[in-house]
Design an enzyme around this catalytic site. Sequence first.
Site, PDB file in Angstrom:
ATOM      1  N   HIS A   1       0.795  -1.238   0.000  1.00 29.29           N
ATOM      2  CA  HIS A   1       0.000   0.000   0.000  1.00 29.29           C
ATOM      3  C   HIS A   1       0.825   1.284   0.000  1.00 29.29           C
ATOM      4  O   HIS A   1       0.267   2.352  -0.234  1.00 29.29           O
ATOM      5  CB  HIS A   1      -0.932   0.021   1.216  1.00 29.29           C
ATOM      6  CG  HIS A   1      -2.087  -0.935   1.094  1.00 29.29           C
ATOM      7  ND1 HIS A   1      -3.049  -0.831   0.129  1.00 29.29           N
ATOM      8  CD2 HIS A   1      -2.417  -2.028   1.820  1.00 29.29           C
ATOM      9  CE1 HIS A   1      -3.934  -1.809   0.262  1.00 29.29           C
ATOM     10  NE2 HIS A   1      -3.569  -2.562   1.277  1.00 29.29           N
TER      11      HIS A   1
ATOM     12  N   ARG B   1       6.662  -6.365   2.873  1.00 30.32           N
ATOM     13  CA  ARG B   1       5.396  -6.899   2.378  1.00 30.32           C
ATOM     14  C   ARG B   1       5.361  -6.728   0.875  1.00 30.32           C
ATOM     15  O   ARG B   1       5.443  -5.610   0.362  1.00 30.32           O
ATOM     16  CB  ARG B   1       4.207  -6.199   3.028  1.00 30.32           C
ATOM     17  CG  ARG B   1       2.886  -6.728   2.454  1.00 30.32           C
ATOM     18  CD  ARG B   1       1.706  -6.461   3.340  1.00 30.32           C
ATOM     19  NE  ARG B   1       1.248  -5.085   3.322  1.00 30.32           N
ATOM     20  CZ  ARG B   1       0.111  -4.678   3.907  1.00 30.32           C
ATOM     21  NH1 ARG B   1      -0.639  -5.555   4.565  1.00 30.32           N
ATOM     22  NH2 ARG B   1      -0.243  -3.422   3.866  1.00 30.32           N
TER      23      ARG B   1
ATOM     24  N   ASP C   1      15.955 -10.877  -4.090  1.00 27.86           N
ATOM     25  CA  ASP C   1      17.230 -10.502  -4.710  1.00 27.86           C
ATOM     26  C   ASP C   1      17.818  -9.247  -4.054  1.00 27.86           C
ATOM     27  O   ASP C   1      19.036  -9.117  -3.908  1.00 27.86           O
ATOM     28  CB  ASP C   1      17.061 -10.246  -6.219  1.00 27.86           C
ATOM     29  CG  ASP C   1      16.855 -11.531  -7.019  1.00 27.86           C
ATOM     30  OD1 ASP C   1      17.050 -12.628  -6.466  1.00 27.86           O
ATOM     31  OD2 ASP C   1      16.483 -11.428  -8.207  1.00 27.86           O
TER      32      ASP C   1
ATOM     33  N   GLU D   1      -6.618 -12.623   6.063  1.00 25.44           N
ATOM     34  CA  GLU D   1      -7.382 -11.371   6.102  1.00 25.44           C
ATOM     35  C   GLU D   1      -8.640 -11.411   5.247  1.00 25.44           C
ATOM     36  O   GLU D   1      -9.042 -10.395   4.686  1.00 25.44           O
ATOM     37  CB  GLU D   1      -6.490 -10.178   5.747  1.00 25.44           C
ATOM     38  CG  GLU D   1      -5.638 -10.314   4.507  1.00 25.44           C
ATOM     39  CD  GLU D   1      -4.718  -9.116   4.281  1.00 25.44           C
ATOM     40  OE1 GLU D   1      -4.829  -8.096   4.984  1.00 25.44           O
ATOM     41  OE2 GLU D   1      -3.883  -9.210   3.368  1.00 25.44           O
TER      42      GLU D   1
ATOM     43  N   ASP E   1      -8.509  -5.614   6.390  1.00 21.71           N
ATOM     44  CA  ASP E   1      -9.109  -6.374   5.287  1.00 21.71           C
ATOM     45  C   ASP E   1     -10.095  -7.418   5.802  1.00 21.71           C
ATOM     46  O   ASP E   1     -11.117  -7.679   5.157  1.00 21.71           O
ATOM     47  CB  ASP E   1      -8.010  -7.034   4.444  1.00 21.71           C
ATOM     48  CG  ASP E   1      -7.455  -6.056   3.420  1.00 21.71           C
ATOM     49  OD1 ASP E   1      -8.238  -5.582   2.591  1.00 21.71           O
ATOM     50  OD2 ASP E   1      -6.266  -5.744   3.485  1.00 21.71           O
TER      51      ASP E   1
HETATM   52  C1  3PY Z   1      -4.862  -5.313   7.318  1.00 21.22           C
HETATM   53  O1  3PY Z   1      -5.215  -4.943   8.460  1.00 21.22           O
HETATM   54  O2  3PY Z   1      -5.644  -5.603   6.418  1.00 21.22           O
HETATM   55  C2  3PY Z   1      -3.430  -5.431   7.011  1.00 21.22           C
HETATM   56  O3  3PY Z   1      -3.089  -5.804   5.942  1.00 21.22           O
HETATM   57  C3  3PY Z   1      -2.426  -5.089   8.031  1.00 21.22           C
HETATM   58  O4  3PY Z   1      -2.724  -4.038   8.689  1.00 21.22           O
HETATM   59 MG    MG Z   2      -4.559  -6.030   4.583  1.00 24.99          MG
END
Ligand code: 3PY
Ligand code: MG
Length: 254
Positions: A44, A69, A83, A148, A174
Amino acid sequence: MNRFIQALSAGKPLLGLWQALATPYTAEICAAAGFDWLLIDGEHAPNTAQTLLGQLQACAPYPVEPIARVPLGEPVAIKQYLDLGYSTLLVPMVDSAEQARAIVSATRFPPHGKRGVASATSRASGFGANKTYLATAHERVGVIAQIESRAALDAIDEIAAVEGIDALFIGPADLAGSLGHLGNAMHPEVQAAIDHAKARIDASGKPAGIFAVSRDDARRRMAQGFGFISIGTDIGLLANGAAALLQSVREEGG
Ligand code: 3PY
Ligand code: MG
């Protein structure tokens, strides 16, 4: 074994800070603050390969684990991050064991998996200085799957059982959206889902992590036995600190 996964076995909760500013300078400040881990967000935050590299280099002098991430669990992103020299990856939106197996495979050179091969040209190999790199790289990699969604909750036992998935991390934002409570991670249904997921992860014997939505939530998650907890974000610290400073001086001055 991956350094971060090994550190989790000591049993003390490891506290991290989310990095969404996407700059090496602020990552360095946060690394120096003494966090156990920093999450460099390629999903994000406005990161490029160059900013991901800069943040990794900024963390290098400090005893902090830089976890990256990836934007999604696809081989193209996974090989590039590895890498660069990230050895611990957080993979968002892992919804099935099949997907988890493909992700693990993308992190390992043949015959262990299907990771694309670069050695002498990659930072991860010390630019070729590490002569055993290709044969041993998989030993240092740690893969953390994000749970999530409703689908992930349904498949959590199978995802946790996948060899090479080293830990699971709950994403409350999420998860709330997927359960019909967008923007309300504190909704009782979301909280119950988190507790259920934590219990299933514990049953798998693998470490559980979570993003805490507030300072109180962070304390609660520590007491609940999460192995690693994100306790805030760089943007939150800057935004809140800036607003609080301005307000306090205005009030004192007025
Ligand atoms: C979420 O809360 O959806 C995340 O990916 C981490 O905060
Ligand atoms: Mg998330």
